[in-house]
Write a protein that holds these residues in place. Structure first.
Motif, PDB file in Angstrom:
ATOM      1  N   VAL A  83     -41.447 -12.600  57.700  1.00 24.03           N
ATOM      2  CA  VAL A  83     -40.368 -13.106  58.543  1.00 24.03           C
ATOM      3  C   VAL A  83     -39.003 -13.070  57.855  1.00 24.03           C
ATOM      4  N   ASP A  84     -38.996 -12.882  56.528  1.00 24.40           N
ATOM      5  CA  ASP A  84     -37.717 -12.796  55.821  1.00 24.40           C
ATOM      6  C   ASP A  84     -37.903 -12.028  54.521  1.00 24.40           C
ATOM      7  N   ALA A  85     -36.840 -11.374  54.110  1.00 22.40           N
ATOM      8  CA  ALA A  85     -36.789 -10.669  52.827  1.00 22.40           C
ATOM      9  C   ALA A  85     -35.436 -10.975  52.205  1.00 22.40           C
ATOM     10  N   ALA A  86     -35.444 -11.586  51.036  1.00 25.77           N
ATOM     11  CA  ALA A  86     -34.205 -11.930  50.328  1.00 25.77           C
ATOM     12  C   ALA A  86     -34.135 -11.106  49.047  1.00 25.77           C
ATOM     13  N   PHE A  87     -32.973 -10.533  48.783  1.00 29.35           N
ATOM     14  CA  PHE A  87     -32.794  -9.619  47.652  1.00 29.35           C
ATOM     15  C   PHE A  87     -31.749 -10.145  46.679  1.00 29.35           C
ATOM     16  N   GLU A  88     -31.905  -9.797  45.425  1.00 28.00           N
ATOM     17  CA  GLU A  88     -30.875  -9.952  44.394  1.00 28.00           C
ATOM     18  C   GLU A  88     -30.618  -8.553  43.868  1.00 28.00           C
ATOM     19  N   TRP A  89     -29.349  -8.165  43.737  1.00 27.66           N
ATOM     20  CA  TRP A  89     -28.997  -6.807  43.336  1.00 27.66           C
ATOM     21  C   TRP A  89     -28.058  -6.796  42.136  1.00 27.66           C
ATOM     22  N   ASN A  90     -28.084  -5.697  41.417  1.00 31.73           N
ATOM     23  CA  ASN A  90     -27.090  -5.360  40.420  1.00 31.73           C
ATOM     24  C   ASN A  90     -26.708  -3.922  40.705  1.00 31.73           C
TER      25      ASN A  90
END
Length: 189
Positions: free
Chosen positions: A107-114
Motif C-alpha cells: 500500500v506504500d513505498a517510501a524511498f531515501e535517495w542520494n
C-alpha cells in the motif's frame, strides 16, 4: 535530499511498480560466505541484494551495482547489477520474508535517495545526476513492513547499532521492524 523533477520521475516509476501490487517471489542474494543475522526471524545485513518478482511479472532488483560500486535499484534481474560476481541465494532469509509477505498488497513505498555524478573521459564531472537508493520501506495492507537500506553499522554484542545510510554499504533487511537510520553529512563519512 531535495526532490527535483528528475528524481520525482525516477522514483515514481518504482513507486508505481510496487504500490497496489503484490510480491509473487523474492530472493535475497549474498556475495560473501557470511552475513549478519541480528534476529534470525527479522533483521539481517547482507552483502549482495534482493530480487522482487511482482504479481504482474515485473522484476525489480535492489543491490550492489558492480559497475559503479554503489547500491542500486533497477528493473530486471540482479545479474545486471552484480555482473560477474558469484552470488547465491540465502534460502532461510528468502523463506522467512517470502512466507510473511508474498501475495499481500503493497500500500506504500517510501524511498531515501542520494545522487552521484559520473566522470567523463577528461575526468570532469558530467552534469547528469544519477540516483542511488539509500533505502526503501514497503508497507503492506496488513500493516507489515519490509525495510531495505544501504548502511554502515556497528555491532554491539549481538545487536545492530549506529546504523547510518551509506550508498556503498551493506544491505539491511528488516521484516516488521523499522530500524532507525541516520543520514551522515559528507564530513562524517
Amino acid at each position: 535530499m531535495e526532490y527535483t523533477v528528475e528524481l520525482k520521475a525516477w522514483e515514481d516509476q518504482f513507486f508505481d511498480a510496487f504500490v497496489n501490487n503484490k510480491i509473487s517471489n523474492i530472493s535475497f542474494l549474498q556475495v560473501n560466505p557470511k552475513y549478519f543475522a541480528f534476529d534470525a526471524d527479522r533483521v539481517w545485513v547482507l552483502d549482495g541484494g534482493v530480487e522482487f518478482t511482482m504479481a504482474d511479472g515485473q522484476k525489480i532488483s535492489y543491490g550492489w551495482n558492480k559497475e559503479v560500486e554503489l547500491m542500486d535499484l533497477q528493473f530486471g534481474s540482479p545479474d545486471q547489477l552484480l555482473g560477474s560476481l558469484d552470488f547465491y541465494e540465502i534460502e532461510d532469509v528468502t523463506e522467512k520474508v517470502k512466507s510473511a509477505l508474498a501475495g499481500i498488497t503493497i500500500v506504500d513505498a517510501a524511498f531515501e535517495w542520494n545522487w552521484y555524478q559520473m566522470l567523463n573521459e577528461d575526468f570532469e564531472l558530467e552534469e547528469e545526476l544519477h540516483y542511488a537508493p539509500l533505502g526503501l520501506t514497503l508497507t503492506f495492507e496488513d500493516d507489515q513492513t519490509l525495510q531495505l537500506a544501504a548502511i554502515k553499522f556497528k555491532v554491539n554484542g549481538q545487536t545492530l547499532a549506529n546504523a547510518s545510510y551509506l550508498p556503498e554499504g551493506d544491505l539491511l533487511v528488516s521484516l516488521n521492524e523499522v530500524i532507525p537510520i541516520t543520514l551522515l553529512e559528507d564530513d562524517e563519512e
